[in-house]
Design a protein around this motif. Structure first.
Motif, PDB file in Angstrom:
ATOM      1  N   PHE A 117       0.813  -1.214   0.000  1.00 35.62           N
ATOM      2  CA  PHE A 117       0.000   0.000   0.000  1.00 35.62           C
ATOM      3  C   PHE A 117       0.849   1.268   0.000  1.00 35.62           C
ATOM      4  CE2 PHE A 117      -2.730   3.295   1.906  1.00 35.62           C
ATOM      5  CZ  PHE A 117      -3.833   3.203   1.069  1.00 35.62           C
ATOM      6  N   GLU A 118       1.804   1.350   0.890  1.00 35.45           N
ATOM      7  CA  GLU A 118       2.637   2.552   0.970  1.00 35.45           C
ATOM      8  C   GLU A 118       3.461   2.771  -0.303  1.00 35.45           C
ATOM      9  OE1 GLU A 118       2.776   5.043   3.014  1.00 35.45           O
ATOM     10  OE2 GLU A 118       1.212   4.254   4.332  1.00 35.45           O
ATOM     11  N   PRO A 119       4.125   1.734  -0.840  1.00 41.29           N
ATOM     12  CA  PRO A 119       4.829   1.950  -2.112  1.00 41.29           C
ATOM     13  C   PRO A 119       3.900   2.403  -3.235  1.00 41.29           C
ATOM     14  CG  PRO A 119       5.547  -0.098  -1.099  1.00 41.29           C
ATOM     15  CD  PRO A 119       4.384   0.382  -0.291  1.00 41.29           C
ATOM     16  N   ALA A 120       2.669   1.883  -3.246  1.00 42.14           N
ATOM     17  CA  ALA A 120       1.713   2.295  -4.277  1.00 42.14           C
ATOM     18  C   ALA A 120       1.380   3.773  -4.145  1.00 42.14           C
ATOM     19  CB  ALA A 120       0.443   1.455  -4.168  1.00 42.14           C
ATOM     20  N   MET A 121       1.150   4.222  -2.920  1.00 41.24           N
ATOM     21  CA  MET A 121       0.838   5.633  -2.704  1.00 41.24           C
ATOM     22  C   MET A 121       2.020   6.525  -3.072  1.00 41.24           C
ATOM     23  SD  MET A 121      -1.445   5.825   0.777  1.00 41.24           S
ATOM     24  CE  MET A 121      -1.642   7.589   0.554  1.00 41.24           C
ATOM     25  N   ARG A 122       3.224   6.108  -2.666  1.00 44.69           N
ATOM     26  CA  ARG A 122       4.406   6.908  -2.993  1.00 44.69           C
ATOM     27  C   ARG A 122       4.600   7.011  -4.498  1.00 44.69           C
ATOM     28  NH1 ARG A 122       6.781   3.997   1.363  1.00 44.69           N
ATOM     29  NH2 ARG A 122       7.899   2.673  -0.128  1.00 44.69           N
ATOM     30  N   SER A 123       4.356   5.926  -5.193  1.00 48.24           N
ATOM     31  CA  SER A 123       4.500   5.918  -6.649  1.00 48.24           C
ATOM     32  C   SER A 123       3.498   6.874  -7.290  1.00 48.24           C
ATOM     33  CB  SER A 123       4.291   4.493  -7.183  1.00 48.24           C
ATOM     34  OG  SER A 123       4.252   4.475  -8.588  1.00 48.24           O
ATOM     35  N   TYR A 124       2.262   6.840  -6.811  1.00 48.68           N
ATOM     36  CA  TYR A 124       1.243   7.740  -7.362  1.00 48.68           C
ATOM     37  C   TYR A 124       1.620   9.203  -7.130  1.00 48.68           C
ATOM     38  CZ  TYR A 124      -3.162  10.092  -8.210  1.00 48.68           C
ATOM     39  OH  TYR A 124      -4.117  10.958  -8.690  1.00 48.68           O
ATOM     40  N   LEU A 125       2.020   9.506  -5.901  1.00 48.62           N
ATOM     41  CA  LEU A 125       2.351  10.893  -5.568  1.00 48.62           C
ATOM     42  C   LEU A 125       3.567  11.388  -6.352  1.00 48.62           C
ATOM     43  CD1 LEU A 125       1.743  10.872  -1.711  1.00 48.62           C
ATOM     44  CD2 LEU A 125       0.226  11.675  -3.513  1.00 48.62           C
ATOM     45  N   ALA A 126       4.548  10.496  -6.549  1.00 53.10           N
ATOM     46  CA  ALA A 126       5.733  10.885  -7.301  1.00 53.10           C
ATOM     47  C   ALA A 126       5.393  11.195  -8.753  1.00 53.10           C
ATOM     48  CB  ALA A 126       6.781   9.776  -7.232  1.00 53.10           C
TER      49      ALA A 126
END
Length: 289
Positions: A117-126
């Motif tokens: 979940f956290e890597p997915a969110m970071r990827s989206y925000l980046a």
């Protein structure tokens, strides 16, 4: 008037972020199961549809207790699907996922979802960034001009709120404050439970309860009944905040019929008094008192 406002889903739009996270989770599962990524996404959508068939029993349960229902918020989809699979949801491809995830070394599908979940969110925000809705500055200015004391409360850290509103030209002042780390999802124990319109909501959420009791709002707005409005509703029933406090739901693209129908219930049997389509609608509510 003091308004206690949720952040994500009220001051932001989450649809594209939610779908990005769903696709990320499906891709992560595909890589571990050894199946095609498009095939995995089709599986995910089928599992989500099955969970949505019984929304009162399915949703996000980070500590084992159902903290929000699957049909309340698009960002709950991955956690809801993982829980549905872990609880033995029936679908011709469900065992493939359960067994494949276990063979990949995970205790549960939830464990895989939590890891991703956290890597997915970071990827989206980046890639896309994250910002408040258009016109947020104008809405805040209009609310303050109407004499509103605005408190924006979120599970996210306070510095995230400060940065995102700051980018829109809104900073903390005498009229607006940011409260992060509310942990609205944190359920301490399974009692007490409030049953409303056929669904049971756990109310022992001490961190958010303390925030609401301290702020003593005249109005609370959120987009998820279970997370944002249930505790203020319970405190209103208990007399711990004003009996005249208003509970407002910001309608999203997939707000549940269960949430939208609550204003039709008796006041002491609902956690939603009014439904609005945009955070800007708060200005009219504030002006009418």
């Amino acid at each position: 008037m003091r308004i206690l406002s949720d952040f994500d889903g009220v001051w932001t739009d989450q649809a594209s972020e939610a779908r990005w996270i769903q696709r990320w989770f499906a891709r992560a599962a595909a890589d571990r199961l050894g199946i095609d990524r498009d095939e995995a996404l089709a599986d995910f959508d089928a599992f989500l549809s099955a969970a949505l068939d019984d929304p009162a029993e399915n949703g996000w349960a980070p500590r084992g207790l159902l903290t929000a229902f699957v049909d309340e918020d698009e960002l709950l989809a991955t956690g809801s699907v993982a829980r549905w699979l872990d609880l033995g949801g029936e679908h011709p491809r469900a065992d493939l996922w359960r067994n494949g995830v276990q063979d990949a070394g995970y205790d549960s599908v939830h464990a895989l979802g939590t890891e991703e979940f956290e890597p997915a969110m970071r990827s989206y925000l980046a890639r896309f960034g994250h910002r408040v809705v258009d016109g947020a500055r104008e809405v805040v200015d209009a609310l303050l001009a109407s004499g509103v004391d605005l408190v924006i409360v979120s599970n996210s850290p306070t510095d995230k709120l400060e940065a995102m509103f700051g980018a829109a030209g809104v900073r903390e002042s005498d009229g607006v404050r940011f409260v992060g780390g509310a942990r609205k999802w944190w359920i301490e124990s399974p009692e007490p439970i409030h049953s409303i319109a056929g669904r049971d909501i756990y109310l022992d959420r001490p961190i958010y309860r303390d925030v609401v009791a301290r702020e003593q709002p005249d109005l609370v707005i959120g987009d998820v009944v279970s997370l944002d409005l249930a505790i203020p509703g319970a405190l209103r029933l208990e007399g711990a905040i004003s009996p005249d406090a208003q509970l407002v739901l910001r309608r999203g693209p997939r707000s549940s019929a269960w949430a939208l129908s609550q204003p039709d219930l008796q006041r002491d049997a609902r956690f939603v008094d009014e439904v609005v389509d945009d955070v800007a609608d708060l200005v009219g509510i504030a002006r009418r008192g």
